[in-house]
Design a protein around this motif. Structure first.
Motif, short mmCIF file in Angstrom:
data_model
loop_
_atom_site.label_atom_id
_atom_site.label_comp_id
_atom_site.label_asym_id
_atom_site.label_seq_id
_atom_site.Cartn_x
_atom_site.Cartn_y
_atom_site.Cartn_z
N ASP A 165 6.85 56.10 127.84
CA ASP A 165 6.80 55.28 128.93
C ASP A 165 7.24 53.90 128.67
O ASP A 165 7.93 53.20 129.20
CB ASP A 165 5.38 55.35 129.66
N ILE A 166 6.47 53.23 127.56
CA ILE A 166 6.80 52.03 127.34
C ILE A 166 8.13 51.42 126.97
O ILE A 166 8.56 50.42 127.54
CB ILE A 166 5.78 51.54 126.09
N PRO A 167 8.90 52.09 126.20
CA PRO A 167 10.37 51.70 125.98
C PRO A 167 11.12 51.75 127.31
O PRO A 167 12.15 50.61 127.52
CB PRO A 167 10.88 52.74 125.17
N PHE A 168 10.89 52.66 128.17
CA PHE A 168 11.39 52.61 129.57
C PHE A 168 11.22 51.00 130.29
O PHE A 168 12.22 50.83 131.13
CB PHE A 168 10.89 53.50 130.34
N LEU A 169 10.15 50.55 130.10
CA LEU A 169 10.02 49.33 130.98
C LEU A 169 11.07 48.14 130.46
O LEU A 169 11.10 47.45 131.44
CB LEU A 169 8.67 48.55 130.32
N GLY A 211 8.26 46.37 121.22
CA GLY A 211 8.44 46.87 122.68
C GLY A 211 8.34 48.40 122.84
O GLY A 211 8.49 48.89 123.85
N GLY A 212 7.56 49.05 121.86
CA GLY A 212 7.33 50.25 121.85
C GLY A 212 5.92 50.86 121.83
O GLY A 212 5.05 49.77 122.01
N TRP A 213 5.45 51.91 121.67
CA TRP A 213 4.05 52.48 121.53
C TRP A 213 3.15 51.59 120.59
O TRP A 213 2.10 51.18 120.64
CB TRP A 213 3.88 53.80 121.35
N SER A 241 4.71 60.57 128.94
CA SER A 241 5.86 60.29 128.65
C SER A 241 6.87 60.79 129.55
O SER A 241 6.41 61.43 130.39
CB SER A 241 6.27 61.38 127.09
N TYR A 242 7.94 60.50 129.61
CA TYR A 242 8.98 60.69 130.55
C TYR A 242 10.33 61.49 130.15
O TYR A 242 10.83 61.40 129.27
CB TYR A 242 9.31 59.43 131.20
N SER A 253 0.37 54.21 136.17
CA SER A 253 -0.04 53.76 134.81
C SER A 253 1.24 52.93 134.31
O SER A 253 0.90 52.20 133.52
CB SER A 253 -0.12 55.16 134.06
N LEU A 254 2.34 53.03 134.73
CA LEU A 254 3.55 52.42 133.92
C LEU A 254 3.27 50.89 134.78
O LEU A 254 3.59 50.07 134.09
CB LEU A 254 4.76 52.98 134.47
#
Length: 323
Positions: free
Chosen positions: A82-86, A134-136, A207-208, A282-283
């Motif tokens: 999810d985090i890289p998606f931001l 920018g990741g987990w 995760s997405y 959550s995102l």
């Protein structure tokens, strides 16, 4: 239950496949996956057998390159954290979240060498930590520092990918590293690293599955993505019920030591979930956290980053399993 705007998925897919068969050519879905681990569950569970379309897999070492490929129209759908998606959403990339699954947040961890004098997060003041920007890894490190009364100014971040982060810890050019699976299990079982803290209470746990907007406006591609999401949900449930078979598949596909694959499956407990408000919220919390720490330059409203219209099939799978 969320009503889907894609309730005719099965009929539509059948019509599309029949048309493709008449043309003597099956449609192709271009899939990007981090190391191919979700693809392994699809393969091992049998969900790819007699598939009425082709899946072209491209594996990546981490989530950010998956998103770059989606943004460049090199993929139709991709699996990532999810985090890289931001960051691609913040940049305006034409990508939407269309599915999700949950993982055990303990599997994202802050580790040190086995003989390190560091025994707590507080001991890292003035030390160097390897994280993926920018990741987990970056997210967890910031969260752990904040929880322990420290800030990013109290440590030095080395922004490295997982392979380079592992190497940096081994040669002691950093004092700690934040891996995720299968790198966490590999660090503990092969490198004999120690966990100082983990993602419990900090990581979102999701995760997405992400799709390009170009694929989502293509009727055929959208039908294929909806079908693949259902197959993935069933495959993940199969993996929960068959942990040894799933571990064997990961070891084979990713060339992992068997003990690493086994620990990964046992610890991660990857579970399909419906794409709903809880996931989106959550995102949003993650986006607010990164903005507060200056990692994201602007505040984001992430609800527009979701397309809930393909969720019905997965929701049915999840609800059936819960009965």
């Amino acid at each position: 239950m969320r009503l889907s705007t894609f309730t005719s998925r099965g009929l539509l897919l059948s019509l599309l496949v029949a048309a493709a068969a008449q043309a003597q050519e099956l449609p192709t879905l271009r899939l990007g996956d981090v190391k191919g681990d979700r693809y392994a569950s699809l393969r091992a569970s049998g969900e790819l057998e007699n598939l009425p379309y082709n899946v072209k897999l491209t594996p990546f070492a981490a989530g950010a390159p998956v998103l770059e490929a989606l943004n460049a129209d090199a993929l139709d759908v991709g699996f990532t954290g999810d985090i890289p998606f931001l960051f691609v959403h913040a940049a305006g990339a034409p990508v939407k979240a269309v599915g999700a699954w949950r993982y055990n947040t303990h599997t994202v961890a802050l580790v040190v060498n086995g003989d390190s004098p560091v025994n707590s997060v507080a001991d890292l003041k003035g030390k160097r930590i390897a994280v993926n920007r920018g990741g987990w890894g970056h997210f967890l490190a910031l969260g752990l520092l904040e929880r322990n009364g420290l800030s990013e100014q109290d440590v030095v971040f080395s922004f490295l990918g997982p392979v380079d982060g592992r190497a940096a810890l081994a040669r002691q050019s950093v004092d700690a590293w934040v891996p995720w699976e299968p790198y966490t299990s590999n660090a503990l079982l092969v490198d004999h690293a120690r966990v100082i803290a983990d993602g419990d209470g900090i990581m979102t746990g999701y995760s997405y599955a992400l799709a390009s907007e170009k694929a989502l406006v293509d009727t055929q591609k959208k039908a294929l993505i909806a079908d693949l999401l259902v197959r993935l949900a069933r495959a993940q449930q199969w993996a929960l019920a068959h942990p040894q078979e799933m571990a064997d598949a990961l070891a084979e596909d990713l060339k992992l030591p068997p003990q690493v694959a086994k620990r990964w499956v046992e610890q991660a407990q990857i579970t399909p979930v419906a794409l709903d408000d809880t996931v989106a919220d959550s995102l949003q919390k993650a986006a607010d956290f990164f903005h507060r720490h200056g990692v994201l330059p602007k505040a984001l409203q992430v609800r527009q980053a979701f397309d809930f219209s393909l969720n019905q099939g997965v929701e049915n799978v999840v609800e059936t399993a819960a009965r």
